[in-house]
Design a protein around this motif. Structure first.
Motif, PDB file in Angstrom:
ATOM      1  N   SER A 172       0.823  -1.222   0.000  1.00  0.00           N
ATOM      2  CA  SER A 172       0.000   0.000   0.000  1.00  0.00           C
ATOM      3  C   SER A 172       0.854   1.268   0.000  1.00  0.00           C
ATOM      4  N   SER A 173       2.126   1.145   0.380  1.00  0.00           N
ATOM      5  CA  SER A 173       2.960   2.359   0.418  1.00  0.00           C
ATOM      6  C   SER A 173       4.035   2.388  -0.668  1.00  0.00           C
ATOM      7  N   TYR A 174       4.135   1.335  -1.497  1.00  0.00           N
ATOM      8  CA  TYR A 174       5.263   1.303  -2.439  1.00  0.00           C
ATOM      9  C   TYR A 174       5.168   2.408  -3.493  1.00  0.00           C
ATOM     10  N   ASP A 175       3.956   2.565  -4.071  1.00  0.00           N
ATOM     11  CA  ASP A 175       3.841   3.456  -5.231  1.00  0.00           C
ATOM     12  C   ASP A 175       3.498   4.879  -4.796  1.00  0.00           C
ATOM     13  N   SER A 176       4.293   5.394  -3.859  1.00  0.00           N
ATOM     14  CA  SER A 176       4.055   6.763  -3.373  1.00  0.00           C
ATOM     15  C   SER A 176       5.351   7.257  -2.753  1.00  0.00           C
ATOM     16  N   ASP A 177       5.374   8.529  -2.400  1.00  0.00           N
ATOM     17  CA  ASP A 177       6.571   9.080  -1.758  1.00  0.00           C
ATOM     18  C   ASP A 177       6.537   8.882  -0.244  1.00  0.00           C
ATOM     19  N   ALA A 178       5.384   8.417   0.265  1.00  0.00           N
ATOM     20  CA  ALA A 178       5.230   8.317   1.726  1.00  0.00           C
ATOM     21  C   ALA A 178       5.855   7.032   2.253  1.00  0.00           C
ATOM     22  N   GLN A 179       6.355   7.098   3.468  1.00  0.00           N
ATOM     23  CA  GLN A 179       6.860   5.909   4.155  1.00  0.00           C
ATOM     24  C   GLN A 179       5.683   5.061   4.619  1.00  0.00           C
ATOM     25  N   ALA A 180       5.891   3.758   4.700  1.00  0.00           N
ATOM     26  CA  ALA A 180       4.852   2.880   5.229  1.00  0.00           C
ATOM     27  C   ALA A 180       4.537   3.262   6.670  1.00  0.00           C
ATOM     28  N   GLN A 181       3.241   3.272   6.994  1.00  0.00           N
ATOM     29  CA  GLN A 181       2.816   3.572   8.369  1.00  0.00           C
ATOM     30  C   GLN A 181       2.838   2.297   9.193  1.00  0.00           C
ATOM     31  N   GLY A 182       3.411   2.355  10.391  1.00  0.00           N
ATOM     32  CA  GLY A 182       3.359   1.210  11.300  1.00  0.00           C
ATOM     33  C   GLY A 182       2.105   1.276  12.149  1.00  0.00           C
ATOM     34  N   PRO A 183       1.771   0.187  12.847  1.00  0.00           N
ATOM     35  CA  PRO A 183       0.602   0.216  13.721  1.00  0.00           C
ATOM     36  C   PRO A 183       0.801   1.208  14.860  1.00  0.00           C
ATOM     37  N   ARG A 184      -0.299   1.825  15.291  1.00  0.00           N
ATOM     38  CA  ARG A 184      -0.200   2.885  16.304  1.00  0.00           C
ATOM     39  C   ARG A 184      -0.208   2.353  17.733  1.00  0.00           C
ATOM     40  N   ASN A 185      -0.951   1.261  17.970  1.00  0.00           N
ATOM     41  CA  ASN A 185      -1.122   0.822  19.362  1.00  0.00           C
ATOM     42  C   ASN A 185      -0.255  -0.403  19.668  1.00  0.00           C
ATOM     43  N   MET A 186       1.026  -0.196  19.758  1.00  0.00           N
ATOM     44  CA  MET A 186       1.938  -1.323  19.966  1.00  0.00           C
ATOM     45  C   MET A 186       1.743  -1.997  21.329  1.00  0.00           C
ATOM     46  N   MET A 187       1.128  -1.286  22.288  1.00  0.00           N
ATOM     47  CA  MET A 187       0.864  -1.913  23.590  1.00  0.00           C
ATOM     48  C   MET A 187       0.005  -3.160  23.443  1.00  0.00           C
ATOM     49  N   ARG A 188      -0.836  -3.169  22.393  1.00  0.00           N
ATOM     50  CA  ARG A 188      -1.686  -4.335  22.153  1.00  0.00           C
ATOM     51  C   ARG A 188      -0.814  -5.575  21.886  1.00  0.00           C
ATOM     52  N   LEU A 189       0.293  -5.367  21.204  1.00  0.00           N
ATOM     53  CA  LEU A 189       1.195  -6.497  20.937  1.00  0.00           C
ATOM     54  C   LEU A 189       1.829  -6.970  22.237  1.00  0.00           C
ATOM     55  N   ILE A 190       2.150  -6.035  23.104  1.00  0.00           N
ATOM     56  CA  ILE A 190       2.794  -6.403  24.379  1.00  0.00           C
ATOM     57  C   ILE A 190       1.803  -7.170  25.254  1.00  0.00           C
ATOM     58  N   TYR A 191       0.626  -6.601  25.454  1.00  0.00           N
ATOM     59  CA  TYR A 191      -0.341  -7.262  26.341  1.00  0.00           C
ATOM     60  C   TYR A 191      -0.890  -8.566  25.756  1.00  0.00           C
ATOM     61  N   GLY A 192      -0.868  -8.683  24.421  1.00  0.00           N
ATOM     62  CA  GLY A 192      -1.345  -9.925  23.799  1.00  0.00           C
ATOM     63  C   GLY A 192      -0.225 -10.925  23.540  1.00  0.00           C
ATOM     64  N   SER A 193       1.003 -10.610  23.937  1.00  0.00           N
ATOM     65  CA  SER A 193       2.168 -11.480  23.631  1.00  0.00           C
ATOM     66  C   SER A 193       2.173 -11.847  22.147  1.00  0.00           C
ATOM     67  N   ILE A 194       2.003 -10.828  21.323  1.00  0.00           N
ATOM     68  CA  ILE A 194       1.882 -11.038  19.874  1.00  0.00           C
ATOM     69  C   ILE A 194       3.236 -10.783  19.211  1.00  0.00           C
ATOM     70  N   ARG A 195       3.586 -11.666  18.321  1.00  0.00           N
ATOM     71  CA  ARG A 195       4.875 -11.528  17.622  1.00  0.00           C
ATOM     72  C   ARG A 195       4.634 -10.958  16.229  1.00  0.00           C
ATOM     73  N   MET A 196       5.427  -9.963  15.842  1.00  0.00           N
ATOM     74  CA  MET A 196       5.356  -9.389  14.487  1.00  0.00           C
ATOM     75  C   MET A 196       6.752  -9.520  13.889  1.00  0.00           C
TER      76      MET A 196
END
Ligand SMILES: NC(=O)c1ccc[n+]([C@@H]2O[C@H](COP(=O)([O-])OP(=O)(O)OC[C@H]3O[C@@H](n4cnc5c(N)ncnc54)[C@H](OP(=O)(O)O)[C@@H]3O)[C@@H](O)[C@H]2O)c1
Length: 346
Positions: A253-277
Protein backbone atom coordinates in the motif's frame (compact mmCIF):
# COMPACT_ATOMS: atom_id res chain seq x y z
CA UNK A 1 24.91 -6.47 -38.08
CA UNK A 2 25.53 -7.30 -34.39
CA UNK A 3 22.54 -8.59 -32.43
CA UNK A 4 20.64 -5.85 -30.63
CA UNK A 5 20.22 -5.76 -26.84
CA UNK A 6 16.87 -4.19 -25.94
CA UNK A 7 16.74 -2.36 -22.61
CA UNK A 8 14.23 -0.58 -20.38
CA UNK A 9 16.04 2.05 -18.31
CA UNK A 10 15.02 4.09 -15.28
CA UNK A 11 14.78 7.56 -16.87
CA UNK A 12 13.45 9.42 -13.81
CA UNK A 13 12.72 8.55 -10.21
CA UNK A 14 8.95 8.21 -9.83
CA UNK A 15 7.36 11.06 -7.92
CA UNK A 16 4.15 9.79 -6.38
CA UNK A 17 2.61 7.18 -8.68
CA UNK A 18 4.70 5.46 -11.31
CA UNK A 19 4.39 6.95 -14.82
CA UNK A 20 5.30 5.37 -18.12
CA UNK A 21 7.71 8.21 -18.89
CA UNK A 22 9.75 7.23 -15.81
CA UNK A 23 11.02 4.49 -18.16
CA UNK A 24 13.04 4.81 -21.34
CA UNK A 25 13.43 2.23 -24.10
CA UNK A 26 16.83 1.86 -25.76
CA UNK A 27 18.57 -0.53 -28.14
CA UNK A 28 22.32 -1.07 -27.78
CA UNK A 29 24.72 -3.62 -29.29
CA UNK A 30 24.88 -6.94 -27.52
CA UNK A 31 27.41 -6.64 -24.64
CA UNK A 32 30.87 -7.95 -25.42
CA UNK A 33 33.04 -6.69 -22.52
CA UNK A 34 35.20 -9.44 -21.00
CA UNK A 35 33.56 -11.13 -18.02
CA UNK A 36 35.19 -10.81 -14.60
CA UNK A 37 35.87 -13.93 -12.56
CA UNK A 38 32.60 -15.48 -11.41
CA UNK A 39 30.46 -13.56 -13.92
CA UNK A 40 28.30 -14.90 -16.72
CA UNK A 41 26.18 -13.42 -19.47
CA UNK A 42 22.60 -14.65 -19.67
CA UNK A 43 19.80 -14.33 -22.22
CA UNK A 44 16.78 -13.32 -20.10
CA UNK A 45 13.69 -15.37 -20.95
CA UNK A 46 11.00 -14.60 -18.33
CA UNK A 47 10.88 -11.68 -15.89
CA UNK A 48 8.93 -11.70 -12.63
CA UNK A 49 7.27 -8.35 -11.92
CA UNK A 50 7.86 -8.08 -8.17
CA UNK A 51 6.14 -5.16 -6.38
CA UNK A 52 9.26 -4.38 -4.36
CA UNK A 53 11.03 -3.32 -7.57
CA UNK A 54 9.05 -0.10 -7.16
CA UNK A 55 11.03 0.49 -3.91
CA UNK A 56 14.26 0.00 -5.86
CA UNK A 57 13.28 2.95 -8.09
CA UNK A 58 13.46 5.29 -5.08
CA UNK A 59 16.65 7.27 -4.34
CA UNK A 60 19.49 5.55 -2.50
CA UNK A 61 19.40 5.83 1.26
CA UNK A 62 17.84 2.66 2.53
CA UNK A 63 20.71 0.27 3.07
CA UNK A 64 18.37 -2.73 3.17
CA UNK A 65 17.51 -2.69 -0.53
CA UNK A 66 19.14 -1.54 -3.74
CA UNK A 67 18.45 1.69 -5.60
CA UNK A 68 18.50 1.44 -9.40
CA UNK A 69 20.87 4.09 -10.79
CA UNK A 70 19.23 6.56 -13.18
CA UNK A 71 19.89 5.66 -16.81
CA UNK A 72 20.43 1.98 -15.97
CA UNK A 73 18.23 -1.03 -16.78
CA UNK A 74 15.55 -1.81 -14.17
CA UNK A 75 16.73 -4.48 -11.73
CA UNK A 76 14.44 -7.52 -11.81
CA UNK A 77 14.41 -11.21 -11.00
CA UNK A 78 14.54 -13.34 -14.14
CA UNK A 79 15.11 -16.80 -15.47
CA UNK A 80 17.31 -17.18 -18.51
CA UNK A 81 19.98 -19.16 -20.28
CA UNK A 82 23.74 -18.75 -19.91
CA UNK A 83 25.34 -17.65 -23.21
CA UNK A 84 28.88 -17.00 -21.95
CA UNK A 85 30.50 -17.86 -18.62
CA UNK A 86 33.61 -17.06 -16.61
CA UNK A 87 32.27 -19.05 -13.68
CA UNK A 88 33.42 -22.65 -13.29
CA UNK A 89 30.03 -23.71 -11.91
CA UNK A 90 28.04 -22.56 -14.97
CA UNK A 91 28.41 -23.29 -18.66
CA UNK A 92 26.71 -21.93 -21.80
CA UNK A 93 23.26 -23.49 -22.14
CA UNK A 94 22.61 -23.76 -18.39
CA UNK A 95 19.22 -22.42 -17.32
CA UNK A 96 19.40 -20.11 -14.31
CA UNK A 97 17.44 -17.93 -11.95
CA UNK A 98 19.23 -14.61 -11.44
CA UNK A 99 18.99 -11.16 -9.96
CA UNK A 100 19.00 -9.55 -13.39
CA UNK A 101 17.72 -6.45 -15.20
CA UNK A 102 15.27 -5.43 -17.94
CA UNK A 103 17.37 -6.16 -21.02
CA UNK A 104 17.81 -9.10 -23.39
CA UNK A 105 21.32 -9.86 -22.15
CA UNK A 106 22.49 -9.25 -18.57
CA UNK A 107 25.79 -9.86 -16.86
CA UNK A 108 25.14 -11.62 -13.56
CA UNK A 109 27.14 -13.35 -10.85
CA UNK A 110 30.49 -12.11 -9.65
CA UNK A 111 31.38 -11.15 -6.13
CA UNK A 112 29.03 -8.26 -5.45
CA UNK A 113 25.59 -9.69 -6.20
CA UNK A 114 23.40 -12.60 -5.18
CA UNK A 115 24.62 -15.77 -6.90
CA UNK A 116 22.49 -17.19 -9.73
CA UNK A 117 21.06 -20.66 -9.20
CA UNK A 118 20.44 -23.42 -11.73
CA UNK A 119 16.92 -24.50 -12.70
CA UNK A 120 16.10 -28.17 -12.44
CA UNK A 121 15.19 -30.02 -15.64
CA UNK A 122 11.54 -30.75 -16.28
CA UNK A 123 10.16 -27.33 -15.25
CA UNK A 124 9.60 -24.67 -17.91
CA UNK A 125 11.09 -21.20 -17.57
CA UNK A 126 7.55 -19.92 -16.98
CA UNK A 127 6.77 -22.39 -14.19
CA UNK A 128 10.19 -21.87 -12.58
CA UNK A 129 9.33 -18.20 -12.25
CA UNK A 130 5.61 -18.64 -11.62
CA UNK A 131 3.94 -21.73 -10.18
CA UNK A 132 7.13 -22.90 -8.43
CA UNK A 133 8.86 -19.54 -8.25
CA UNK A 134 9.67 -16.91 -5.64
CA UNK A 135 6.12 -15.92 -4.68
CA UNK A 136 4.68 -19.35 -3.84
CA UNK A 137 7.93 -20.23 -2.07
CA UNK A 138 7.67 -17.00 -0.07
CA UNK A 139 4.12 -17.86 0.94
CA UNK A 140 5.16 -21.36 2.00
CA UNK A 141 7.94 -20.29 4.38
CA UNK A 142 6.20 -17.11 5.48
CA UNK A 143 3.12 -18.97 6.62
CA UNK A 144 4.60 -22.21 7.92
CA UNK A 145 7.92 -21.05 9.33
CA UNK A 146 7.54 -17.37 10.24
CA UNK A 147 3.81 -17.67 11.02
CA UNK A 148 4.15 -21.08 12.70
CA UNK A 149 0.66 -21.86 11.37
CA UNK A 150 -1.26 -24.61 13.18
CA UNK A 151 -4.36 -26.63 12.31
CA UNK A 152 -7.50 -25.23 13.93
CA UNK A 153 -6.19 -21.66 14.00
CA UNK A 154 -7.62 -18.61 12.22
CA UNK A 155 -5.52 -17.18 9.39
CA UNK A 156 -6.13 -13.83 7.72
CA UNK A 157 -4.26 -12.94 4.52
CA UNK A 158 -4.14 -9.48 2.95
CA UNK A 159 -3.49 -9.12 -0.77
CA UNK A 160 -5.16 -12.52 -0.73
CA UNK A 161 -6.05 -12.76 -4.42
CA UNK A 162 -2.48 -12.04 -5.51
CA UNK A 163 0.34 -14.40 -6.29
CA UNK A 164 1.87 -14.68 -2.83
CA UNK A 165 -1.37 -14.13 -0.95
CA UNK A 166 -3.48 -16.74 -2.75
CA UNK A 167 -0.80 -19.36 -2.13
CA UNK A 168 -0.52 -18.49 1.57
CA UNK A 169 -4.30 -18.61 1.95
CA UNK A 170 -4.61 -22.00 0.24
CA UNK A 171 -1.72 -23.53 2.18
CA UNK A 172 -3.60 -22.38 5.27
CA UNK A 173 -6.66 -24.37 4.11
CA UNK A 174 -4.48 -27.42 3.35
CA UNK A 175 -3.10 -27.19 6.90
CA UNK A 176 -6.58 -27.17 8.43
CA UNK A 177 -6.97 -23.49 9.28
CA UNK A 178 -9.99 -21.24 9.03
CA UNK A 179 -8.96 -18.72 6.39
CA UNK A 180 -10.21 -15.21 5.67
CA UNK A 181 -8.87 -13.29 2.66
CA UNK A 182 -8.81 -9.53 2.13
CA UNK A 183 -8.78 -8.37 -1.50
CA UNK A 184 -9.97 -5.54 -3.72
CA UNK A 185 -13.23 -5.92 -5.63
CA UNK A 186 -16.03 -8.45 -6.07
CA UNK A 187 -14.34 -10.55 -8.78
CA UNK A 188 -11.24 -11.26 -6.67
CA UNK A 189 -13.35 -11.94 -3.56
CA UNK A 190 -15.62 -14.34 -5.46
CA UNK A 191 -12.58 -16.19 -6.86
CA UNK A 192 -11.15 -16.59 -3.36
CA UNK A 193 -14.40 -17.94 -1.97
CA UNK A 194 -15.56 -20.12 -4.87
CA UNK A 195 -12.33 -21.34 -6.45
CA UNK A 196 -9.81 -21.23 -3.58
CA UNK A 197 -12.28 -22.40 -0.92
CA UNK A 198 -11.67 -19.65 1.66
CA UNK A 199 -14.03 -19.47 4.61
CA UNK A 200 -14.53 -15.72 4.47
CA UNK A 201 -13.59 -12.76 2.28
CA UNK A 202 -13.44 -9.02 2.80
CA UNK A 203 -13.51 -6.51 -0.04
CA UNK A 204 -11.34 -3.74 1.40
CA UNK A 205 -12.53 -1.35 -1.31
CA UNK A 206 -16.16 -1.46 -0.22
CA UNK A 207 -16.22 -2.83 3.35
CA UNK A 208 -15.03 -1.75 6.80
CA UNK A 209 -12.09 -4.14 7.23
CA UNK A 210 -11.78 -3.84 11.00
CA UNK A 211 -15.49 -4.47 11.62
CA UNK A 212 -15.59 -7.38 9.16
CA UNK A 213 -12.50 -8.97 10.76
CA UNK A 214 -14.22 -8.79 14.15
CA UNK A 215 -17.29 -10.49 12.69
CA UNK A 216 -15.45 -13.19 10.73
CA UNK A 217 -12.81 -13.97 13.38
CA UNK A 218 -14.77 -14.06 16.67
CA UNK A 219 -11.89 -15.68 18.59
CA UNK A 220 -9.35 -13.28 17.07
CA UNK A 221 -6.71 -13.75 14.40
CA UNK A 222 -3.99 -16.30 15.21
CA UNK A 223 -1.88 -15.62 12.12
CA UNK A 224 -2.07 -12.46 10.03
CA UNK A 225 -0.12 -12.83 6.77
CA UNK A 226 0.33 -9.24 5.61
CA UNK A 227 1.20 -8.22 2.06
CA UNK A 228 -0.24 -4.73 2.30
CA UNK A 229 0.57 -2.79 5.51
CA UNK A 230 -0.97 0.58 6.43
CA UNK A 231 -4.65 0.68 7.44
CA UNK A 232 -5.15 -3.02 6.77
CA UNK A 233 -2.30 -3.96 9.11
CA UNK A 234 -3.80 -1.64 11.72
CA UNK A 235 -7.22 -3.29 11.37
CA UNK A 236 -5.64 -6.72 11.86
CA UNK A 237 -3.56 -5.63 14.87
CA UNK A 238 -6.81 -4.50 16.51
CA UNK A 239 -8.26 -8.00 15.99
CA UNK A 240 -5.31 -10.25 16.91
CA UNK A 241 -5.79 -13.15 19.32
CA UNK A 242 -3.42 -13.56 22.29
CA UNK A 243 -0.11 -15.13 21.22
CA UNK A 244 -0.93 -14.35 17.59
CA UNK A 245 1.73 -13.97 14.91
CA UNK A 246 1.90 -11.18 12.34
CA UNK A 247 3.93 -12.13 9.27
CA UNK A 248 5.26 -9.02 7.53
CA UNK A 249 5.67 -10.17 3.94
CA UNK A 250 5.08 -6.86 2.14
CA UNK A 251 3.73 -3.32 2.45
CA UNK A 252 2.41 -2.76 -1.06
CA UNK A 253 0.00 0.00 0.00
CA UNK A 254 2.96 2.36 0.42
CA UNK A 255 5.26 1.30 -2.44
CA UNK A 256 3.84 3.46 -5.23
CA UNK A 257 4.06 6.76 -3.37
CA UNK A 258 6.57 9.08 -1.76
CA UNK A 259 5.23 8.32 1.73
CA UNK A 260 6.86 5.91 4.15
CA UNK A 261 4.85 2.88 5.23
CA UNK A 262 2.82 3.57 8.37
CA UNK A 263 3.36 1.21 11.30
CA UNK A 264 0.60 0.22 13.72
CA UNK A 265 -0.20 2.89 16.30
CA UNK A 266 -1.12 0.82 19.36
CA UNK A 267 1.94 -1.32 19.97
CA UNK A 268 0.86 -1.91 23.59
CA UNK A 269 -1.69 -4.34 22.15
CA UNK A 270 1.19 -6.50 20.94
CA UNK A 271 2.79 -6.40 24.38
CA UNK A 272 -0.34 -7.26 26.34
CA UNK A 273 -1.34 -9.93 23.80
CA UNK A 274 2.17 -11.48 23.63
CA UNK A 275 1.88 -11.04 19.87
CA UNK A 276 4.87 -11.53 17.62
CA UNK A 277 5.36 -9.39 14.49
CA UNK A 278 8.18 -10.47 12.21
CA UNK A 279 9.44 -9.49 8.79
CA UNK A 280 11.25 -11.92 6.52
CA UNK A 281 12.70 -12.32 3.05
CA UNK A 282 12.17 -15.31 0.84
CA UNK A 283 15.94 -15.44 0.27
CA UNK A 284 16.42 -16.34 3.95
CA UNK A 285 15.14 -19.79 2.99
CA UNK A 286 17.25 -20.31 -0.16
CA UNK A 287 18.80 -23.49 1.24
CA UNK A 288 15.31 -24.98 1.71
CA UNK A 289 13.61 -23.98 -1.60
CA UNK A 290 13.49 -27.64 -2.73
CA UNK A 291 11.29 -28.49 0.25
CA UNK A 292 8.71 -25.87 -0.77
CA UNK A 293 8.77 -26.84 -4.45
CA UNK A 294 8.28 -30.52 -3.55
CA UNK A 295 5.15 -29.73 -1.50
CA UNK A 296 3.80 -27.17 -4.00
CA UNK A 297 4.13 -29.73 -6.81
CA UNK A 298 2.36 -32.41 -4.79
CA UNK A 299 -0.51 -30.05 -3.87
CA UNK A 300 -0.83 -28.89 -7.50
CA UNK A 301 -0.89 -32.46 -8.76
CA UNK A 302 -3.59 -33.32 -6.22
CA UNK A 303 -5.67 -30.30 -7.29
CA UNK A 304 -5.37 -28.74 -3.82
CA UNK A 305 -3.94 -25.42 -5.02
CA UNK A 306 -5.61 -23.19 -7.58
CA UNK A 307 -3.02 -21.11 -9.39
CA UNK A 308 -3.59 -17.97 -11.46
CA UNK A 309 -0.98 -16.49 -13.74
CA UNK A 310 -0.94 -13.19 -15.61
CA UNK A 311 1.55 -13.86 -18.40
CA UNK A 312 2.38 -11.04 -20.79
CA UNK A 313 4.27 -11.66 -24.00
CA UNK A 314 6.81 -9.17 -25.31
CA UNK A 315 9.69 -7.05 -24.09
CA UNK A 316 7.70 -3.90 -24.89
CA UNK A 317 5.10 -4.88 -22.26
CA UNK A 318 7.46 -4.71 -19.24
CA UNK A 319 6.63 -1.22 -17.85
CA UNK A 320 2.88 -1.33 -18.51
CA UNK A 321 2.54 -4.85 -17.09
CA UNK A 322 4.56 -3.90 -14.02
CA UNK A 323 2.29 -0.91 -13.29
CA UNK A 324 -0.80 -3.15 -13.01
CA UNK A 325 0.51 -4.43 -9.65
CA UNK A 326 -0.38 -1.11 -8.06
CA UNK A 327 -3.85 -0.72 -9.59
CA UNK A 328 -4.83 -4.30 -8.75
CA UNK A 329 -5.04 -4.98 -12.49
CA UNK A 330 -3.00 -8.18 -12.31
CA UNK A 331 -4.76 -11.47 -11.74
CA UNK A 332 -2.18 -13.78 -10.23
CA UNK A 333 1.57 -14.08 -10.74
CA UNK A 334 2.69 -11.30 -13.06
CA UNK A 335 5.24 -12.53 -15.59
CA UNK A 336 6.59 -11.14 -18.85
CA UNK A 337 8.16 -13.54 -21.34
CA UNK A 338 10.66 -11.90 -23.65
CA UNK A 339 12.05 -14.87 -25.55
CA UNK A 340 10.42 -17.64 -27.58
CA UNK A 341 12.02 -20.38 -25.44
CA UNK A 342 9.87 -19.59 -22.37
CA UNK A 343 8.17 -23.01 -22.46
CA UNK A 344 11.46 -24.97 -22.67
CA UNK A 345 11.90 -27.43 -19.82
CA UNK A 346 15.62 -28.14 -20.19
N1 LIG B 1 9.15 -10.82 1.81
C1 LIG B 1 9.42 -11.38 0.63
O1 LIG B 1 10.43 -12.07 0.42
C2 LIG B 1 8.43 -11.19 -0.49
C3 LIG B 1 8.51 -11.98 -1.65
C4 LIG B 1 7.52 -11.83 -2.62
C5 LIG B 1 6.52 -10.86 -2.46
N2 LIG B 1 6.51 -10.11 -1.33
C6 LIG B 1 5.47 -9.12 -1.09
O2 LIG B 1 4.20 -9.76 -1.24
C7 LIG B 1 3.23 -8.81 -1.66
C8 LIG B 1 2.47 -9.37 -2.85
O3 LIG B 1 3.37 -9.48 -3.95
P1 LIG B 1 2.96 -10.32 -5.26
O4 LIG B 1 4.15 -10.32 -6.15
O5 LIG B 1 2.36 -11.60 -4.84
O6 LIG B 1 1.88 -9.38 -5.96
P2 LIG B 1 0.31 -9.64 -6.14
O7 LIG B 1 -0.29 -9.79 -4.79
O8 LIG B 1 0.09 -10.70 -7.15
O9 LIG B 1 -0.15 -8.28 -6.80
C9 LIG B 1 -0.20 -7.11 -6.07
C10 LIG B 1 -1.63 -6.89 -5.51
O10 LIG B 1 -1.53 -6.00 -4.40
C11 LIG B 1 -2.78 -5.36 -4.24
N3 LIG B 1 -2.58 -3.94 -3.98
C12 LIG B 1 -1.94 -3.04 -4.76
N4 LIG B 1 -1.98 -1.81 -4.19
C13 LIG B 1 -2.67 -1.97 -3.01
C14 LIG B 1 -3.07 -1.06 -1.98
N5 LIG B 1 -2.73 0.25 -2.02
N6 LIG B 1 -3.78 -1.56 -0.94
C15 LIG B 1 -4.13 -2.85 -0.88
N7 LIG B 1 -3.78 -3.76 -1.85
C16 LIG B 1 -3.06 -3.30 -2.89
C17 LIG B 1 -3.56 -5.54 -5.55
O11 LIG B 1 -4.61 -6.47 -5.28
P3 LIG B 1 -6.11 -5.93 -4.96
O12 LIG B 1 -6.80 -5.90 -6.28
O13 LIG B 1 -6.63 -6.96 -4.01
O14 LIG B 1 -5.97 -4.57 -4.38
C18 LIG B 1 -2.54 -6.18 -6.48
O15 LIG B 1 -3.14 -7.05 -7.42
C19 LIG B 1 3.98 -7.52 -1.93
O16 LIG B 1 3.87 -6.67 -0.81
C20 LIG B 1 5.41 -7.98 -2.10
O17 LIG B 1 6.35 -6.97 -1.82
C21 LIG B 1 7.45 -10.25 -0.35
Amino acid sequence: MAEVNRQWLLRARPSGHLRMDDFEYREVPMPSAPLAAGEMRIRNVVFLCAPTMRNWMDPPGNSFYPSIPLGQPIFAPSVGRVVESNNPDFKPGDRVFAFSSWQDYSTVGGAAVRAPTKLVDGISFVDAMGRYGLNPITAYFGLLDVGAAQAGETLVVSGAAGSTGSTAAQIGKIKGMTVVGIAGGPEKCAWLKNDCGLDGVIDYKSENVEARLAALCPKGIDVFYDNVGGDILQAAVNNMAPRGRIVLCGQISSYDSDAQAQGPRNMMRLIYGSIRMQGFLCGNYAARFDEAVRDLKAWSAAGRIVYREDLHDGFDKLPSAFATLFSGGNQGTLLVQVDASAADTR
